[in-house]
Every structure is written in C-alpha cells, then in structure tokens.
Motif scaffolding. Sequence first.
Motif, PDB file in Angstrom:
ATOM      1  N   TYR A  48       0.849  -1.188   0.000  1.00 34.31           N
ATOM      2  CA  TYR A  48       0.000   0.000   0.000  1.00 34.31           C
ATOM      3  C   TYR A  48       0.888   1.243   0.000  1.00 34.31           C
ATOM      4  O   TYR A  48       1.932   1.259   0.665  1.00 34.31           O
ATOM      5  CB  TYR A  48      -0.914   0.002   1.238  1.00 34.31           C
ATOM      6  CG  TYR A  48      -1.808   1.216   1.306  1.00 34.31           C
ATOM      7  CD1 TYR A  48      -2.901   1.337   0.447  1.00 34.31           C
ATOM      8  CD2 TYR A  48      -1.554   2.254   2.203  1.00 34.31           C
ATOM      9  CE1 TYR A  48      -3.705   2.466   0.480  1.00 34.31           C
ATOM     10  CE2 TYR A  48      -2.363   3.374   2.249  1.00 34.31           C
ATOM     11  CZ  TYR A  48      -3.431   3.479   1.390  1.00 34.31           C
ATOM     12  OH  TYR A  48      -4.237   4.597   1.424  1.00 34.31           O
ATOM     13  N   SER A  50       0.618   5.133   0.921  1.00 32.33           N
ATOM     14  CA  SER A  50      -0.256   6.043   1.653  1.00 32.33           C
ATOM     15  C   SER A  50      -0.018   7.506   1.292  1.00 32.33           C
ATOM     16  O   SER A  50       1.130   7.967   1.232  1.00 32.33           O
ATOM     17  CB  SER A  50       0.028   5.843   3.152  1.00 32.33           C
ATOM     18  OG  SER A  50      -0.235   6.999   3.891  1.00 32.33           O
ATOM     19  N   GLY A  51      -1.116   8.241   1.114  1.00 31.36           N
ATOM     20  CA  GLY A  51      -1.004   9.686   0.895  1.00 31.36           C
ATOM     21  C   GLY A  51      -0.464  10.381   2.130  1.00 31.36           C
ATOM     22  O   GLY A  51       0.340  11.319   2.040  1.00 31.36           O
ATOM     23  N   ALA A  52      -0.898   9.905   3.294  1.00 29.19           N
ATOM     24  CA  ALA A  52      -0.432  10.500   4.554  1.00 29.19           C
ATOM     25  C   ALA A  52       1.075  10.318   4.696  1.00 29.19           C
ATOM     26  O   ALA A  52       1.779  11.220   5.154  1.00 29.19           O
ATOM     27  CB  ALA A  52      -1.154   9.845   5.729  1.00 29.19           C
ATOM     28  N   ASP A  62      -1.283  15.866   6.085  1.00 30.58           N
ATOM     29  CA  ASP A  62      -2.078  15.181   5.052  1.00 30.58           C
ATOM     30  C   ASP A  62      -3.337  15.988   4.748  1.00 30.58           C
ATOM     31  O   ASP A  62      -4.436  15.587   5.098  1.00 30.58           O
ATOM     32  CB  ASP A  62      -2.422  13.780   5.594  1.00 30.58           C
ATOM     33  CG  ASP A  62      -3.177  12.918   4.608  1.00 30.58           C
ATOM     34  OD1 ASP A  62      -3.116  13.187   3.403  1.00 30.58           O
ATOM     35  OD2 ASP A  62      -3.835  11.958   5.064  1.00 30.58           O
ATOM     36  N   ASP A  89      -2.936   5.690  -2.728  1.00 28.96           N
ATOM     37  CA  ASP A  89      -3.944   6.634  -2.243  1.00 28.96           C
ATOM     38  C   ASP A  89      -3.932   7.856  -3.165  1.00 28.96           C
ATOM     39  O   ASP A  89      -2.962   8.622  -3.174  1.00 28.96           O
ATOM     40  CB  ASP A  89      -3.510   7.024  -0.819  1.00 28.96           C
ATOM     41  CG  ASP A  89      -4.414   8.017  -0.152  1.00 28.96           C
ATOM     42  OD1 ASP A  89      -5.344   8.517  -0.798  1.00 28.96           O
ATOM     43  OD2 ASP A  89      -4.172   8.282   1.044  1.00 28.96           O
ATOM     44  N   CYS A 126      -7.176  13.703   6.957  1.00 24.33           N
ATOM     45  CA  CYS A 126      -7.142  12.298   7.351  1.00 24.33           C
ATOM     46  C   CYS A 126      -8.567  11.839   7.652  1.00 24.33           C
ATOM     47  O   CYS A 126      -9.328  12.536   8.325  1.00 24.33           O
ATOM     48  CB  CYS A 126      -6.252  12.127   8.577  1.00 24.33           C
ATOM     49  SG  CYS A 126      -6.503  10.544   9.407  1.00 24.33           S
ATOM     50  N   GLY A 127      -8.927  10.661   7.156  1.00 25.73           N
ATOM     51  CA  GLY A 127     -10.282  10.157   7.319  1.00 25.73           C
ATOM     52  C   GLY A 127     -10.649   9.810   8.745  1.00 25.73           C
ATOM     53  O   GLY A 127     -11.821   9.567   9.059  1.00 25.73           O
ATOM     54  N   HIS A 128      -9.661   9.794   9.629  1.00 25.13           N
ATOM     55  CA  HIS A 128      -9.929   9.438  11.026  1.00 25.13           C
ATOM     56  C   HIS A 128      -9.965  10.659  11.927  1.00 25.13           C
ATOM     57  O   HIS A 128      -9.966  10.543  13.142  1.00 25.13           O
ATOM     58  CB  HIS A 128      -8.910   8.398  11.510  1.00 25.13           C
ATOM     59  CG  HIS A 128      -9.130   7.055  10.894  1.00 25.13           C
ATOM     60  ND1 HIS A 128      -9.683   5.995  11.571  1.00 25.13           N
ATOM     61  CD2 HIS A 128      -8.948   6.627   9.611  1.00 25.13           C
ATOM     62  CE1 HIS A 128      -9.795   4.961  10.752  1.00 25.13           C
ATOM     63  NE2 HIS A 128      -9.350   5.319   9.562  1.00 25.13           N
ATOM     64  N   ARG A 161     -13.386   5.075  -2.145  1.00 25.44           N
ATOM     65  CA  ARG A 161     -13.395   5.261  -0.681  1.00 25.44           C
ATOM     66  C   ARG A 161     -14.519   6.231  -0.332  1.00 25.44           C
ATOM     67  O   ARG A 161     -14.652   7.277  -0.961  1.00 25.44           O
ATOM     68  CB  ARG A 161     -12.043   5.824  -0.230  1.00 25.44           C
ATOM     69  CG  ARG A 161     -12.087   6.470   1.150  1.00 25.44           C
ATOM     70  CD  ARG A 161     -10.700   6.755   1.671  1.00 25.44           C
ATOM     71  NE  ARG A 161     -10.699   7.876   2.579  1.00 25.44           N
ATOM     72  CZ  ARG A 161      -9.625   8.325   3.219  1.00 25.44           C
ATOM     73  NH1 ARG A 161      -8.452   7.743   3.042  1.00 25.44           N
ATOM     74  NH2 ARG A 161      -9.702   9.354   4.028  1.00 25.44           N
ATOM     75  N   GLU A 191     -14.376   4.175   4.968  1.00 23.33           N
ATOM     76  CA  GLU A 191     -13.392   4.764   5.875  1.00 23.33           C
ATOM     77  C   GLU A 191     -13.961   4.951   7.277  1.00 23.33           C
ATOM     78  O   GLU A 191     -15.164   5.235   7.436  1.00 23.33           O
ATOM     79  CB  GLU A 191     -12.927   6.109   5.286  1.00 23.33           C
ATOM     80  CG  GLU A 191     -11.969   6.931   6.144  1.00 23.33           C
ATOM     81  CD  GLU A 191     -10.596   6.281   6.371  1.00 23.33           C
ATOM     82  OE1 GLU A 191     -10.550   5.085   6.708  1.00 23.33           O
ATOM     83  OE2 GLU A 191      -9.589   7.000   6.235  1.00 23.33           O
ATOM     84  N   ASN A 213      -9.206  -0.375   6.649  1.00 22.59           N
ATOM     85  CA  ASN A 213      -8.047   0.461   6.974  1.00 22.59           C
ATOM     86  C   ASN A 213      -7.744   0.331   8.466  1.00 22.59           C
ATOM     87  O   ASN A 213      -8.474   0.847   9.291  1.00 22.59           O
ATOM     88  CB  ASN A 213      -8.393   1.911   6.616  1.00 22.59           C
ATOM     89  CG  ASN A 213      -7.306   2.903   6.998  1.00 22.59           C
ATOM     90  OD1 ASN A 213      -6.211   2.526   7.382  1.00 22.59           O
ATOM     91  ND2 ASN A 213      -7.624   4.186   6.871  1.00 22.59           N
ATOM     92  N   THR A 215      -5.521   1.707  10.431  1.00 25.05           N
ATOM     93  CA  THR A 215      -4.566   2.733  10.848  1.00 25.05           C
ATOM     94  C   THR A 215      -4.653   2.928  12.360  1.00 25.05           C
ATOM     95  O   THR A 215      -5.748   2.822  12.937  1.00 25.05           O
ATOM     96  CB  THR A 215      -4.822   4.058  10.088  1.00 25.05           C
ATOM     97  OG1 THR A 215      -3.677   4.910  10.258  1.00 25.05           O
ATOM     98  CG2 THR A 215      -6.074   4.779  10.541  1.00 25.05           C
ATOM     99  N   PRO A 239      -1.660   1.477   6.691  1.00 23.71           N
ATOM    100  CA  PRO A 239      -1.059   2.490   5.828  1.00 23.71           C
ATOM    101  C   PRO A 239       0.190   3.173   6.374  1.00 23.71           C
ATOM    102  O   PRO A 239       1.166   3.341   5.656  1.00 23.71           O
ATOM    103  CB  PRO A 239      -2.187   3.518   5.629  1.00 23.71           C
ATOM    104  CG  PRO A 239      -3.141   3.290   6.769  1.00 23.71           C
ATOM    105  CD  PRO A 239      -3.035   1.829   7.084  1.00 23.71           C
ATOM    106  N   VAL A 240       0.151   3.558   7.645  1.00 21.11           N
ATOM    107  CA  VAL A 240       1.225   4.400   8.192  1.00 21.11           C
ATOM    108  C   VAL A 240       2.092   3.612   9.186  1.00 21.11           C
ATOM    109  O   VAL A 240       3.086   4.114   9.697  1.00 21.11           O
ATOM    110  CB  VAL A 240       0.613   5.673   8.851  1.00 21.11           C
ATOM    111  CG1 VAL A 240       1.682   6.715   9.159  1.00 21.11           C
ATOM    112  CG2 VAL A 240      -0.470   6.304   7.978  1.00 21.11           C
ATOM    113  N   ARG A 244       5.410   4.740  11.312  1.00 22.43           N
ATOM    114  CA  ARG A 244       5.319   5.015  12.766  1.00 22.43           C
ATOM    115  C   ARG A 244       6.360   4.201  13.529  1.00 22.43           C
ATOM    116  O   ARG A 244       7.002   4.696  14.458  1.00 22.43           O
ATOM    117  CB  ARG A 244       3.928   4.636  13.296  1.00 22.43           C
ATOM    118  CG  ARG A 244       2.770   5.455  12.739  1.00 22.43           C
ATOM    119  CD  ARG A 244       1.503   5.199  13.598  1.00 22.43           C
ATOM    120  NE  ARG A 244       0.262   5.163  12.865  1.00 22.43           N
ATOM    121  CZ  ARG A 244      -0.400   6.213  12.394  1.00 22.43           C
ATOM    122  NH1 ARG A 244       0.090   7.419  12.566  1.00 22.43           N
ATOM    123  NH2 ARG A 244      -1.539   6.071  11.750  1.00 22.43           N
TER     124      ARG A 244
END
Length: 299
Positions: A48, A50-52, A62, A89, A126-128, A161, A191, A213, A215, A239-240, A244
């Motif tokens: 994957y 990730s855009g982030a 992001d 992404d 960010c979607g979260h 998405r 998401e 996802n 994340t 994704p991240v 991290r």
Amino acid sequence: MLYAQTPASEKRRLFRERLADGELLRFPGAFNPLSARLIERKGFDGVYISGAVIAADLGLPDIGLTTLTEVAGRARQIARMTDLPAIVDADTGFGEPMNVARTIQELEDAGLGGAHIEDQVNPKRCGHLDGKQVVDEDTALKRIRSAVQSRRDPNFVVIARTDVRGVDGLDAAVDRAKKLADAGADVIFPEAMATLAEFEAVRAAVDVPILANMTEFGKSELFTSEQLADVGVNIVIWPVSLLRMAMGAAGRALDTLNDEGALTARLDEMQHRADLYDLLDYPAYNAFDSSVFNFTIAR
Ligand SMILES: C[C@](O)(C(=O)O)[C@H](CC(=O)O)C(=O)O
Ligand SMILES: [Mg+2]
C-alpha cells in the motif's frame, strides 16, 4: 537486481485473480521503495502507498498539499521495486472528475495495480479526524465513473473510498457504498468504520470486495487479519504503521545517542548491514561486474 521483473500489466492480472478468490489480501504500507522489498520478502500479498506517508515524508500534513506529479512519482519508485501489486492513495483525484481521469492514467503508467479515490471535499484531511466534509452524491459518482472510464487496462483496480461514515453515520455510508459500486467501483473502502459489525453491514450491502483500513490511533479498533477475514473483508491496509515504527525507533536511537554517546546498546535492533545488502540484492550485481561484490561482512 535493479527493479522487479514482473510487468505492471501482469501484476494487475494476478491481483485481479487473487481478488476474485475472495481471500483476505494483506497490504502493509511501504514508506519507501526499500520497505516495499521487505514487505514482499516477508510474504505479504501487496504493497500500500499512503497519501499520509507521502506527505509526512516531505514533512507536510495530510491536507491535500501534495500534487499528482509528486504522488505518481513516489508511487512509481515504490511499485517498481516489488513483484507484488501496489495500490496508491489518490486522495480526491487531484481535482474535478476530468482530473480524476488523468490521475488514473498517470497511475497506470506509473505501474500501479490500483488506486483509491475518496468522496471528501478539497482540501481533504485524514479520514480518522473530526470535521471532515464530503461531496454530494453526484460529484462522488462522477469521480468513480471517470476513473473507470479512463483506465486503459481493465485490470487496473478502481477503489472507491467513502468518508461518509464519519460525517452522516453508518446508514448513509452504506447507501453511498452501494451507489459507488453501481457506478463501477471494483472495491469499496469504507473509511473510519468503528466496529466489525459496521464492516459486516457494508459487506452485506455490496457485491464487490471491501477494504479495511487498520490505521493506528484513529476511529477503528485494530482488528486482526483473522477477524477481518471472518466478516468478509478482502483487503486490509496498515497504511502508516511501518513509518510510525521506524520513526519511533529513530527517536529512541537519537535519545540513546544523547544519553550514551554511541549506539552500541542498540545494534541488535538494527537491520544488519548484511541483511540490507541481501535485500538490495548486492550479489546479483556481481554478475554484471565482479568488482562490485568482492567483500565479506562480519556478523
Ligand atoms: C489511509 C490514509 O488515507 C492514508 O493516507 O494513508 C489515512 C491514514 C491515516 O492518516 O491514518 C486515512 O485517512 O485514513
Ligand atoms: Mg490518505
């Protein structure tokens, strides 16, 4: 040696085949081309992008600051390093539905296996996170139709998405998911699902594969691969996570350098030079030029 040998069209064909099997495909996020190789080495199904992570890598938040050129360029560098399919992404598609068409063709040319386009307004976030906004149904569907119509390889996977869950709740998200699937999306990425039951609701509503996802520090609990497979999820992304982990380790290393003046105490946590060279396929370069790999490395 150099880049992966499998042509992009073949990676896409194989990706389609595995997706059709209905098993859960695991796609950790690669934060650079080298980590894509590690993901492949460790036996995962795909990579994957990730855009982030692309934004964070540049030191940016992001919020839609990165351009199509930057994202396609980085995605190409990562995708070409692995025989696995890579999905990227593509945020909101970088503009109007016409721009989405160009985005898809650029990403196809960059060797991607697929991309996700989301239904947030620009500037996205960010979607979260709270405070997201989504576009109306007509715009969301146009983005997906445009993506589907513009691809030249029918095996390029268009992932729709929807960020509606965090804005208008689960029922509205399920409704949006159905319409995105009807518009031709190959995969639905709902998401910020809070529970497994929410994934099940989306699963029951659409006939196409769904993506989860996982994340960290977001709205979803961190479900295991087994739990996700049991509710019929077809692709899971982290994704991240590798970024991290790597940044966490980098911070601890810098603390140790401050405290102890050397990293001797942390050698066991490091990727050994020998493992790095193995991942880089040093020996293969020797076939071209025997002066490249004529040394040994002490363990
Ligand atoms: C999947 C995601 O779009 C990404 O860019 O990786 C992000 C991940 C994150 O910020 O944790 C998301 O919006 O979920
Ligand atoms: Mg993103």
